[in-house]
Design a protein around this motif. Structure first.
Motif, PDB file in Angstrom:
ATOM      1  N   GLU A 165       0.831  -1.199   0.000  1.00 47.83           N
ATOM      2  CA  GLU A 165       0.000   0.000   0.000  1.00 47.83           C
ATOM      3  C   GLU A 165       0.869   1.254   0.000  1.00 47.83           C
ATOM      4  O   GLU A 165       0.647   2.178  -0.788  1.00 47.83           O
ATOM      5  CB  GLU A 165      -0.911  -0.008   1.228  1.00 47.83           C
ATOM      6  N   TRP A 166       1.856   1.289   0.881  1.00 44.79           N
ATOM      7  CA  TRP A 166       2.733   2.459   0.953  1.00 44.79           C
ATOM      8  C   TRP A 166       3.542   2.637  -0.319  1.00 44.79           C
ATOM      9  O   TRP A 166       3.860   3.758  -0.705  1.00 44.79           O
ATOM     10  CB  TRP A 166       3.669   2.361   2.145  1.00 44.79           C
ATOM     11  N   SER A 167       3.911   1.540  -0.984  1.00 40.61           N
ATOM     12  CA  SER A 167       4.720   1.657  -2.197  1.00 40.61           C
ATOM     13  C   SER A 167       3.950   2.336  -3.327  1.00 40.61           C
ATOM     14  O   SER A 167       4.555   2.843  -4.270  1.00 40.61           O
ATOM     15  CB  SER A 167       5.231   0.284  -2.633  1.00 40.61           C
ATOM     16  N   ARG A 168       2.636   2.370  -3.229  1.00 39.02           N
ATOM     17  CA  ARG A 168       1.804   3.013  -4.255  1.00 39.02           C
ATOM     18  C   ARG A 168       1.513   4.477  -3.928  1.00 39.02           C
ATOM     19  O   ARG A 168       0.939   5.187  -4.743  1.00 39.02           O
ATOM     20  CB  ARG A 168       0.488   2.261  -4.387  1.00 39.02           C
ATOM     21  N   GLU A 169       1.866   4.911  -2.726  1.00 41.76           N
ATOM     22  CA  GLU A 169       1.556   6.268  -2.298  1.00 41.76           C
ATOM     23  C   GLU A 169       2.743   7.200  -2.503  1.00 41.76           C
ATOM     24  O   GLU A 169       3.888   6.792  -2.369  1.00 41.76           O
ATOM     25  CB  GLU A 169       1.163   6.280  -0.813  1.00 41.76           C
ATOM     26  N   ARG A 170       2.427   8.451  -2.801  1.00 44.34           N
ATOM     27  CA  ARG A 170       3.468   9.457  -3.022  1.00 44.34           C
ATOM     28  C   ARG A 170       4.334   9.623  -1.774  1.00 44.34           C
ATOM     29  O   ARG A 170       5.547   9.768  -1.877  1.00 44.34           O
ATOM     30  CB  ARG A 170       2.838  10.791  -3.400  1.00 44.34           C
ATOM     31  N   ASP A 171       3.729   9.616  -0.598  1.00 42.68           N
ATOM     32  CA  ASP A 171       4.476   9.801   0.646  1.00 42.68           C
ATOM     33  C   ASP A 171       4.699   8.471   1.376  1.00 42.68           C
ATOM     34  O   ASP A 171       4.902   8.438   2.583  1.00 42.68           O
ATOM     35  CB  ASP A 171       3.769  10.808   1.558  1.00 42.68           C
ATOM     36  N   GLY A 172       4.705   7.391   0.623  1.00 45.75           N
ATOM     37  CA  GLY A 172       4.831   6.063   1.213  1.00 45.75           C
ATOM     38  C   GLY A 172       6.097   5.856   2.029  1.00 45.75           C
ATOM     39  O   GLY A 172       6.060   5.230   3.090  1.00 45.75           O
TER      40      GLY A 172
END
Length: 77
Positions: free
Chosen positions: A51-58
Protein backbone atom coordinates in the motif's frame (compact mmCIF):
# COMPACT_ATOMS: atom_id res chain seq x y z
CA UNK A 1 24.24 -18.62 42.61
CA UNK A 2 24.34 -16.40 45.71
CA UNK A 3 21.63 -13.95 46.75
CA UNK A 4 23.70 -10.84 45.93
CA UNK A 5 22.02 -8.93 43.12
CA UNK A 6 24.42 -8.18 40.26
CA UNK A 7 23.79 -5.82 37.38
CA UNK A 8 22.68 -7.90 34.41
CA UNK A 9 25.87 -7.24 32.41
CA UNK A 10 28.00 -8.46 35.33
CA UNK A 11 25.80 -11.54 35.66
CA UNK A 12 26.12 -12.30 31.95
CA UNK A 13 29.89 -11.81 32.10
CA UNK A 14 30.16 -14.15 35.11
CA UNK A 15 28.12 -16.87 33.38
CA UNK A 16 30.09 -16.51 30.14
CA UNK A 17 33.38 -16.79 32.01
CA UNK A 18 32.15 -19.89 33.84
CA UNK A 19 31.38 -21.42 30.44
CA UNK A 20 34.71 -20.24 28.98
CA UNK A 21 32.95 -18.25 26.27
CA UNK A 22 34.68 -15.47 24.32
CA UNK A 23 33.08 -12.31 25.74
CA UNK A 24 33.72 -10.27 22.60
CA UNK A 25 32.00 -12.85 20.43
CA UNK A 26 29.14 -13.23 22.91
CA UNK A 27 28.43 -9.49 22.93
CA UNK A 28 28.68 -9.35 19.11
CA UNK A 29 26.04 -12.08 18.94
CA UNK A 30 23.80 -10.24 21.39
CA UNK A 31 24.17 -7.03 19.38
CA UNK A 32 23.33 -8.90 16.18
CA UNK A 33 20.24 -10.50 17.76
CA UNK A 34 19.00 -7.15 19.04
CA UNK A 35 19.54 -5.60 15.61
CA UNK A 36 17.50 -8.40 14.03
CA UNK A 37 14.70 -7.83 16.52
CA UNK A 38 14.72 -4.11 15.74
CA UNK A 39 14.37 -4.93 12.03
CA UNK A 40 11.53 -7.37 12.75
CA UNK A 41 9.64 -4.80 14.80
CA UNK A 42 10.12 -2.01 12.25
CA UNK A 43 9.06 -4.14 9.27
CA UNK A 44 5.45 -3.63 8.16
CA UNK A 45 3.27 -6.41 6.84
CA UNK A 46 3.55 -7.24 3.15
CA UNK A 47 0.13 -5.68 2.47
CA UNK A 48 1.06 -2.48 4.29
CA UNK A 49 4.34 -2.28 2.38
CA UNK A 50 2.48 -2.72 -0.93
CA UNK A 51 0.00 0.00 0.00
CA UNK A 52 2.73 2.46 0.95
CA UNK A 53 4.72 1.66 -2.20
CA UNK A 54 1.80 3.01 -4.26
CA UNK A 55 1.56 6.27 -2.30
CA UNK A 56 3.47 9.46 -3.02
CA UNK A 57 4.48 9.80 0.65
CA UNK A 58 4.83 6.06 1.21
CA UNK A 59 8.46 6.23 2.30
CA UNK A 60 7.61 8.87 4.90
CA UNK A 61 4.71 6.73 6.10
CA UNK A 62 7.11 3.81 6.51
CA UNK A 63 9.53 5.90 8.61
CA UNK A 64 6.66 7.14 10.77
CA UNK A 65 5.56 3.54 11.31
CA UNK A 66 9.09 2.32 12.06
CA UNK A 67 9.76 5.13 14.52
CA UNK A 68 6.48 4.41 16.30
CA UNK A 69 7.27 0.69 16.53
CA UNK A 70 10.77 1.27 17.89
CA UNK A 71 9.89 4.22 20.11
CA UNK A 72 12.80 6.32 18.89
CA UNK A 73 13.76 8.14 15.74
CA UNK A 74 15.41 5.94 13.15
CA UNK A 75 17.08 7.81 10.34
CA UNK A 76 16.79 6.59 6.74
CA UNK A 77 20.55 6.25 6.44
Amino acid sequence: MNNVSLPIDAEIRALALQLHLDLGLLFQEIKWALGEERINRATPTYDQFREWSRERDGLNRFWEFANLQIGTELLPD
